[in-house]
Motif scaffolding. Structure first.
Motif, PDB file in Angstrom:
ATOM      1  N   ILE A  24     -11.236   6.505  -0.827  1.00 49.00           N
ATOM      2  CA  ILE A  24     -10.710   5.458  -1.688  1.00 49.00           C
ATOM      3  C   ILE A  24      -9.890   6.091  -2.797  1.00 49.00           C
ATOM      4  CG2 ILE A  24     -12.763   5.353  -3.155  1.00 49.00           C
ATOM      5  CD1 ILE A  24     -12.249   2.288  -3.398  1.00 49.00           C
ATOM      6  N   TYR A  25      -8.811   5.418  -3.172  1.00 47.66           N
ATOM      7  CA  TYR A  25      -7.902   5.853  -4.215  1.00 47.66           C
ATOM      8  C   TYR A  25      -7.683   4.673  -5.146  1.00 47.66           C
ATOM      9  CZ  TYR A  25      -7.196   9.205  -0.527  1.00 47.66           C
ATOM     10  OH  TYR A  25      -7.417  10.134   0.458  1.00 47.66           O
ATOM     11  N   ILE A  26      -7.964   4.879  -6.431  1.00 48.34           N
ATOM     12  CA  ILE A  26      -7.870   3.788  -7.400  1.00 48.34           C
ATOM     13  C   ILE A  26      -6.977   4.219  -8.553  1.00 48.34           C
ATOM     14  CG2 ILE A  26      -9.147   2.316  -9.014  1.00 48.34           C
ATOM     15  CD1 ILE A  26     -11.632   2.729  -7.198  1.00 48.34           C
ATOM     16  N   LYS A  27      -6.080   3.342  -8.930  1.00 52.58           N
ATOM     17  CA  LYS A  27      -5.199   3.541 -10.084  1.00 52.58           C
ATOM     18  C   LYS A  27      -5.563   2.488 -11.118  1.00 52.58           C
ATOM     19  CE  LYS A  27      -1.589   5.755 -11.714  1.00 52.58           C
ATOM     20  NZ  LYS A  27      -1.678   7.176 -12.000  1.00 52.58           N
ATOM     21  N   MET A  28      -5.912   2.949 -12.306  1.00 51.28           N
ATOM     22  CA  MET A  28      -6.295   2.044 -13.376  1.00 51.28           C
ATOM     23  C   MET A  28      -5.065   1.592 -14.161  1.00 51.28           C
ATOM     24  SD  MET A  28      -9.482   1.742 -12.947  1.00 51.28           S
ATOM     25  CE  MET A  28      -9.906   0.830 -14.425  1.00 51.28           C
ATOM     26  N   ASP A  29      -5.151   0.392 -14.740  1.00 57.85           N
ATOM     27  CA  ASP A  29      -4.069  -0.167 -15.534  1.00 57.85           C
ATOM     28  C   ASP A  29      -4.685  -0.960 -16.683  1.00 57.85           C
ATOM     29  OD1 ASP A  29      -1.586  -1.042 -16.419  1.00 57.85           O
ATOM     30  OD2 ASP A  29      -1.418  -2.619 -14.900  1.00 57.85           O
ATOM     31  N   ASN A  30      -4.658  -0.377 -17.874  1.00 58.41           N
ATOM     32  CA  ASN A  30      -5.227  -1.027 -19.064  1.00 58.41           C
ATOM     33  C   ASN A  30      -6.667  -1.479 -18.864  1.00 58.41           C
ATOM     34  OD1 ASN A  30      -2.873  -0.769 -20.680  1.00 58.41           O
ATOM     35  ND2 ASN A  30      -1.968  -2.506 -19.590  1.00 58.41           N
ATOM     36  N   GLY A  31      -7.489  -0.602 -18.297  1.00 55.16           N
ATOM     37  CA  GLY A  31      -8.915  -0.868 -18.168  1.00 55.16           C
ATOM     38  C   GLY A  31      -9.334  -1.671 -16.946  1.00 55.16           C
ATOM     39  N   VAL A  32      -8.374  -2.040 -16.115  1.00 52.53           N
ATOM     40  CA  VAL A  32      -8.708  -2.750 -14.880  1.00 52.53           C
ATOM     41  C   VAL A  32      -8.096  -2.011 -13.686  1.00 52.53           C
ATOM     42  CG1 VAL A  32      -8.873  -5.005 -16.010  1.00 52.53           C
ATOM     43  CG2 VAL A  32      -6.729  -4.325 -14.944  1.00 52.53           C
ATOM     44  N   VAL A  33      -8.600  -2.330 -12.512  1.00 53.30           N
ATOM     45  CA  VAL A  33      -8.077  -1.723 -11.295  1.00 53.30           C
ATOM     46  C   VAL A  33      -6.692  -2.312 -11.041  1.00 53.30           C
ATOM     47  CG1 VAL A  33      -8.403  -1.449  -8.808  1.00 53.30           C
ATOM     48  CG2 VAL A  33     -10.384  -1.384 -10.341  1.00 53.30           C
TER      49      VAL A  33
ATOM     50  N   VAL B 212     -11.147  -3.788  -1.531  1.00 49.28           N
ATOM     51  CA  VAL B 212      -9.981  -3.716  -2.420  1.00 49.28           C
ATOM     52  C   VAL B 212      -9.646  -5.097  -2.976  1.00 49.28           C
ATOM     53  CG1 VAL B 212      -7.523  -3.168  -2.591  1.00 49.28           C
ATOM     54  CG2 VAL B 212      -9.051  -1.633  -1.347  1.00 49.28           C
ATOM     55  N   ASP B 213      -9.658  -6.107  -2.136  1.00 43.55           N
ATOM     56  CA  ASP B 213      -9.376  -7.456  -2.638  1.00 43.55           C
ATOM     57  C   ASP B 213     -10.378  -7.872  -3.711  1.00 43.55           C
ATOM     58  OD1 ASP B 213      -7.011  -8.033  -1.341  1.00 43.55           O
ATOM     59  OD2 ASP B 213      -7.973  -9.094   0.318  1.00 43.55           O
ATOM     60  N   LEU B 214     -11.603  -7.413  -3.585  1.00 45.53           N
ATOM     61  CA  LEU B 214     -12.636  -7.768  -4.558  1.00 45.53           C
ATOM     62  C   LEU B 214     -12.464  -7.052  -5.899  1.00 45.53           C
ATOM     63  CD1 LEU B 214     -15.687  -7.786  -2.151  1.00 45.53           C
ATOM     64  CD2 LEU B 214     -14.925  -9.732  -3.538  1.00 45.53           C
ATOM     65  N   ILE B 215     -11.896  -5.841  -5.905  1.00 48.48           N
ATOM     66  CA  ILE B 215     -11.847  -5.066  -7.150  1.00 48.48           C
ATOM     67  C   ILE B 215     -10.499  -5.087  -7.861  1.00 48.48           C
ATOM     68  CG2 ILE B 215     -13.732  -3.560  -6.410  1.00 48.48           C
ATOM     69  CD1 ILE B 215     -11.589  -1.334  -5.948  1.00 48.48           C
ATOM     70  N   LYS B 216      -9.420  -5.395  -7.163  1.00 48.97           N
ATOM     71  CA  LYS B 216      -8.106  -5.390  -7.823  1.00 48.97           C
ATOM     72  C   LYS B 216      -8.071  -6.419  -8.949  1.00 48.97           C
ATOM     73  CE  LYS B 216      -4.144  -4.541  -5.748  1.00 48.97           C
ATOM     74  NZ  LYS B 216      -3.015  -4.564  -4.790  1.00 48.97           N
ATOM     75  N   GLY B 217      -7.604  -5.940 -10.106  1.00 43.11           N
ATOM     76  CA  GLY B 217      -7.518  -6.807 -11.269  1.00 43.11           C
ATOM     77  C   GLY B 217      -8.822  -6.954 -12.032  1.00 43.11           C
ATOM     78  N   LYS B 218      -9.852  -6.245 -11.595  1.00 44.17           N
ATOM     79  CA  LYS B 218     -11.176  -6.326 -12.240  1.00 44.17           C
ATOM     80  C   LYS B 218     -11.475  -5.021 -12.971  1.00 44.17           C
ATOM     81  CE  LYS B 218     -12.342 -10.258 -10.196  1.00 44.17           C
ATOM     82  NZ  LYS B 218     -11.196 -11.033  -9.968  1.00 44.17           N
ATOM     83  N   ASP B 219     -12.395  -5.085 -13.930  1.00 45.32           N
ATOM     84  CA  ASP B 219     -12.790  -3.866 -14.624  1.00 45.32           C
ATOM     85  C   ASP B 219     -13.818  -3.094 -13.800  1.00 45.32           C
ATOM     86  OD1 ASP B 219     -15.405  -4.896 -15.164  1.00 45.32           O
ATOM     87  OD2 ASP B 219     -14.777  -5.657 -17.111  1.00 45.32           O
ATOM     88  N   LEU B 220     -14.110  -1.871 -14.236  1.00 47.53           N
ATOM     89  CA  LEU B 220     -15.005  -1.000 -13.469  1.00 47.53           C
ATOM     90  C   LEU B 220     -16.449  -1.490 -13.469  1.00 47.53           C
ATOM     91  CD1 LEU B 220     -13.607   2.544 -14.291  1.00 47.53           C
ATOM     92  CD2 LEU B 220     -13.052   1.009 -12.386  1.00 47.53           C
ATOM     93  N   ASP B 221     -16.867  -2.148 -14.545  1.00 45.26           N
ATOM     94  CA  ASP B 221     -18.225  -2.700 -14.562  1.00 45.26           C
ATOM     95  C   ASP B 221     -18.371  -3.741 -13.458  1.00 45.26           C
ATOM     96  OD1 ASP B 221     -19.101  -1.119 -16.674  1.00 45.26           O
ATOM     97  OD2 ASP B 221     -18.549  -2.611 -18.189  1.00 45.26           O
ATOM     98  N   TYR B 222     -17.380  -4.610 -13.320  1.00 41.99           N
ATOM     99  CA  TYR B 222     -17.434  -5.593 -12.242  1.00 41.99           C
ATOM    100  C   TYR B 222     -17.390  -4.898 -10.887  1.00 41.99           C
ATOM    101  CZ  TYR B 222     -16.340  -9.220  -8.946  1.00 41.99           C
ATOM    102  OH  TYR B 222     -16.384 -10.031  -7.837  1.00 41.99           O
ATOM    103  N   ALA B 223     -16.495  -3.932 -10.733  1.00 38.03           N
ATOM    104  CA  ALA B 223     -16.356  -3.230  -9.448  1.00 38.03           C
ATOM    105  C   ALA B 223     -17.681  -2.594  -9.040  1.00 38.03           C
ATOM    106  CB  ALA B 223     -15.254  -2.184  -9.529  1.00 38.03           C
TER     107      ALA B 223
END
Length: 144
Positions: free
Chosen positions: A60-69, A90-101
């Motif tokens: 998995i490869y994740i790029k953060m953007d202002n505290g969200v995926v 990926v659909d579940l975590i995009k646009g979400k913060d790491l705590d949610y992920a």
């Protein structure tokens, strides 16, 4: 790992029929055929790789953007169950913060996929474990 290409339109009908007969939902089949989040991200902030008990391997490869995926991708060397599970994560975590992920679990992914064969439920576990491993390593690195 190399990227697995999406099926050609000529192949799609036969693949859909086979996967439907095997117990995959329309949603899971679409993830497998279209592979919307397959690949790598240049300069990811978070990465991880795991190999499951069946031999399937995913990264998995994740790029953060202002505290969200901001973006996330998986590379998967594995079956339709592994690919569809990774794409759903990926659909579940995009646009979400790491705590949610980090709260994403097997049940949440299964609900998105709607149905995959029982013998493929370990694929969901592998996708979730790969995500959690990446997030845990990132948090450890950030706290050091």
């Amino acid at each position: 790992m190399t990227q697995i290409q999406a099926a050609t339109p000529e192949d799609t009908k036969g693949i859909e029929e086979m996967l439907t007969a095997s117990g995959y939902s329309r949603t899971a089949i679409n993830y497998y055929i279209n592979k919307p989040h397959m690949g790598q991200i240049a300069d990811p902030d978070i990465t991880s790789q795991m190999t499951g008990s069946c031999g399937d391997t995913m990264g998995i490869y994740i790029k953060m953007d202002n505290g969200v995926v901001g973006d996330a991708k998986y590379q998967v060397m594995g079956c339709a169950g592994a690919i569809s599970a990774a794409m759903a994560v990926v659909d579940l975590i995009k646009g979400k913060d790491l705590d949610y992920a980090r709260t994403i679990d097997d049940g949440v992914v299964f609900n998105v996929l709607e149905e995959i064969p029982v013998k493929k439920h370990h694929c969901i576990q592998l996708a979730v474990k790969t995500l959690h491993k990446a997030l845990d390593a990132y948090r450890l690195k950030k706290s050091a």
